[in-house]
Design an enzyme around this catalytic site. Structure first.
Site, short mmCIF file in Angstrom:
data_model
loop_
_atom_site.label_atom_id
_atom_site.label_comp_id
_atom_site.label_asym_id
_atom_site.label_seq_id
_atom_site.Cartn_x
_atom_site.Cartn_y
_atom_site.Cartn_z
CD GLU A 72 -2.91 -0.14 2.53
OE1 GLU A 72 -3.61 0.79 2.93
OE2 GLU A 72 -2.70 -1.17 3.20
CE LYS A 125 2.67 0.14 5.05
NZ LYS A 125 2.19 -0.08 3.69
NE ARG A 130 1.59 -8.10 9.80
CZ ARG A 130 1.76 -6.95 9.13
NH1 ARG A 130 2.68 -6.12 9.46
NH2 ARG A 130 0.96 -6.61 8.16
P1 ATP Z 1 2.19 -2.17 7.99
O1 ATP Z 1 1.51 -2.89 9.09
O2 ATP Z 1 3.64 -1.97 8.20
O3 ATP Z 1 1.50 -0.93 7.57
P2 ATP Z 1 0.98 -3.47 5.82
O4 ATP Z 1 0.64 -4.90 5.81
O5 ATP Z 1 -0.14 -2.56 6.00
O6 ATP Z 1 2.15 -3.20 6.80
P3 ATP Z 1 1.38 -3.37 3.05
O7 ATP Z 1 1.95 -2.27 2.26
O8 ATP Z 1 -0.03 -3.69 2.92
O9 ATP Z 1 1.73 -3.04 4.54
O10 ATP Z 1 2.26 -4.67 2.88
C1 ATP Z 1 2.66 -5.19 1.65
C2 ATP Z 1 3.00 -6.63 1.82
O11 ATP Z 1 4.02 -6.78 2.81
C3 ATP Z 1 1.81 -7.43 2.29
O12 ATP Z 1 1.74 -8.62 1.55
C4 ATP Z 1 2.11 -7.71 3.73
O13 ATP Z 1 1.54 -8.92 4.14
C5 ATP Z 1 3.63 -7.74 3.76
N1 ATP Z 1 4.14 -7.36 5.07
C6 ATP Z 1 3.88 -6.22 5.74
N2 ATP Z 1 4.49 -6.23 6.94
C7 ATP Z 1 5.17 -7.40 7.02
C8 ATP Z 1 6.00 -8.02 8.01
N3 ATP Z 1 6.26 -7.41 9.17
N4 ATP Z 1 6.51 -9.23 7.74
C9 ATP Z 1 6.26 -9.85 6.58
N5 ATP Z 1 5.50 -9.33 5.61
C10 ATP Z 1 4.95 -8.12 5.82
MG MG Z 2 -1.71 -3.69 4.53
#
Ligand code: ATP
Ligand code: MG
Length: 562
Positions: free
Chosen positions: A47, A281, A271
């Site tokens: 995102e 984020k 994660r």
């Molecule tokens: P955040 O919680 O940091 O905002 P998010 O899941 O909202 O993370 P996205 O941009 O949606 O962030 O994530 C893109 C991809 O990265 C998704 O497939 C998500 O599952 C993966 N991802 C995000 N954080 C992690 C993590 N800590 N470990 C492994 N994969 C992750």
């Molecule tokens: Mg997300």
């Protein structure tokens, strides 16, 4: 954790990896063997609402790694369904970071490219009697949803005719209804034990400008409609995501079945959580916006850009991600494991240089004033091709204060009164006189150098066990060193119930001035250095003509104690 233990951990993993497949690899191999798929297509779906962090790196290495291993491809898809939080600054930084990590995508896509298709999907659901426009207030809707132990109830809007639903949904699209007045919901099951299946909202009105579609839309698909369906539209074969999406899988599969579209399959892994930092984020953004750090790329941040500025290499991050593998349950990874991999890589590739951070003046009395001798020193004993450089040696030099001890124990092999020590790449010196100030502090040593003792050509016969680093007092460059500690005081920041910012370590940045050998004047942002006996360092982008700044990537040894 000791380096030794880490080393074993790092090594056994490689052997382990060669032996066993992770569960997603097993699934892929079975799918390829059975002919279910001829090739695989994965995706990384960020995102664009912040910079990528080391958790994303884990996901990137996994998705691109699977495609590389099985000869498939990976799409980079920006999940940009929320017009309010997204920004092209983030899109650009995400692309930079993925490339920097060493991966290439086959397609760059945007969920917003599918707004037309998603809109058609919504109409299709309406036409099948599987979606309705609901005008209930959000409070009432929440109430009607029930609780995990209590089933929810449908309201009168769920009884609307297909024609009415279609007409009103189109009015929503055409901007005829105000924001918040109504939503489109999928008609699934208000009694499901999975709350996401209780008639989830799939479209909402938002009069917002989108960074790609501009003002074309005033209704936007909800994440759950866009996310799972984007995978299907792109024919992603293995849609790998983190565990929080487990309950969403049922909903994604429902959409796929009802819309009769390509059946992407979702697989979930845990994660990555790292000790002494945060990975959301939203929280990272708060640290930036409230000036706890200097920006998204502050070297203390767990962001890819922060790690890069700190001196991490793509290889060290990839090795780390490989080593931790994929887990089915959430866990907290010891940050010393990440540090192990960067230390291991930098040990192989960094140039060894001399920098004195706490100087003690040493006058070598048998060198005439004005005489300068060039000492040729190997750049990296671990790498024969790295060459050598010249370091000027003359009458007055600096050594580290801690490399001299007045009342030294017998086993002290650095400098002591009457003792000898080798100056790295230069001569053996012997300490003749200790000069102190009024308060009794040692401020200068008078020494003499031993003839014929030059490194590599030593015929002096003098026994000398210690080697210390040094710089010329006249031929050096002053540099600023930025020394970093953990950003948080507690290892498991997420476990803390209060405001996570309470746990910020106020002493996570220490700035000191040091004296470097002249070769560091020519350092570039790409160069990796080992400041001998001190740690690994990299030039910081804040450096300019007047000031040379180095970030400490990591110390030479794991000195972190719990
Ligand atoms: P955040 O919680 O940091 O905002 P998010 O899941 O909202 O993370 P996205 O941009 O949606 O962030 O994530 C893109 C991809 O990265 C998704 O497939 C998500 O599952 C993966 N991802 C995000 N954080 C992690 C993590 N800590 N470990 C492994 N994969 C992750
Ligand atoms: Mg997300």
């Amino acid at each position: 954790m000791s380096t030794g233990k880490n080393k074993k951990k790092g090594m056994s993993s490689k052997e382990e990896k060669e032996r066993s497949l992770n569960f997603i690899e097993e699934i892929i191999e079975a799918d390829l063997a059975s002919g279910k798929h001829d090739s695989i297509l994965t995706r990384f779906p960020p995102e664009p609402n912040g910079y990528l962090h080391i958790g994303h790196a884990k996901s990137i290495c996994l998705n691109f790694g699977l495609a590389n291993k099985y000869g498939g491809g990976t799409n980079l898809r920006f999940d940009d369904t929320n017009p309010v939080t997204e920004d092209t600054e983030y899109v650009d930084s995400i692309k930079d970071d993925v490339k920097w990590l060493g991966f290439n995508w086959v397609n760059e896509f945007y969920a917003s490219d599918y707004f037309d298709t998603l809109y058609e999907y919504a109409e299709k659901l309406i036409n099948k009697g599987l979606a309705y426009v609901d005008e209930t207030s959000s409070e009432e809707m929440a109430e009607q949803k029930g609780t995990p132990t209590e089933p929810g109830k449908r309201n009168k809007f769920s009884e609307r005719s297909i024609e009415d639903n279609l007409r009103i949904f189109r009015e929503m699209r055409d901007g005829k209804h105000p924001e918040g007045s109504m939503v489109l919901r999928a008609k699934i099951d208000m009694t499901s034990s999975n709350m996401l299946m209780r008639d989830p909202i799939i479209y909402r009105i938002k009069f917002a400008h989108h960074h790609r579609t501009g003002d074309k839309w005033c209704i936007y698909p909800m994440y759950d409609l866009a996310h799972g369906q984007s995978d299907s539209i792109e024919h992603i074969t293995h849609s790998v995501c983190t565990l929080e999406f487990v309950p969403h899988r049922e909903l994604y599969n429902w959409f796929i079945e009802k819309l009769e579209i390509f059946p992407s399959k979702q697989y979930e892994f845990a994660r990555l959580n790292l000790g002494y930092t945060v990975m959301s984020k939203r929280k990272l953004k708060q640290l930036v916006e409230e000036n706890y750090v200097s920006g998204w790329d502050d070297p203390r941040m767990p962001t890819i850009s922060g790690l890069r500025r700190r001196g991490y290499t793509p290889k060290s991050i990839r090795d780390f991600c490989d080593r931790i593998g994929i887990a089915k349950r959430d866990n907290l990874i010891d940050v010393s494991l990440l540090e192990f991999f960067i230390r291991d890589h930098l040990n192989k590739i960094s140039s060894r240089v001399m920098v004195v951070s706490d100087p003690l003046k040493v006058t070598i009395t048998n060198i005439p004033e004005g005489h300068v001798e060039n000492c040729e020193i190997d750049n990296n004993p671990e790498d024969e091709e790295s060459g050598s450089r010249i370091v000027p040696f003359d009458r007055v030099i600096y050594i580290e204060k801690e490399d001299f001890m007045e009342d030294a124990p017998k086993k002290y092999f650095r400098l002591k009164p009457d003792g000898v020590v080798r100056l790295k790449g230069a001569y053996i010196i012997q300490c003749d006189e200790v000069i102190k100030d009024a308060s009794g502090e040692v401020i200068e040593l008078k020494c003499h150098y031993i003839e014929n003792s030059k490194s590599g050509q030593d015929t002096s016969g003098v026994k000398c066990k210690g080697v210390i680093h040094w710089v010329s007092a006249t031929h050096n460059v002053p540099v600023e060193l930025r020394l970093y500690d953990r950003l948080f005081k507690e290892e498991d920041v997420n476990a803390y119930e209060g405001d996570f910012k309470d746990l910020i370590n106020e002493n996570s940045l220490q700035i000191v001035t040091a004296y470097a050998e002249p070769s560091l004047k020519d350092a570039t942002l790409e160069d990796k250095f080992q400041f001998m006996r001190q740690g690994y360092y990299v030039l910081d982008k804040d450096s300019n003509e007047d000031k040379i700044i180095f970030n400490r990537t990591v110390g030479l040894r794991d000195s972190w104690k719990k």
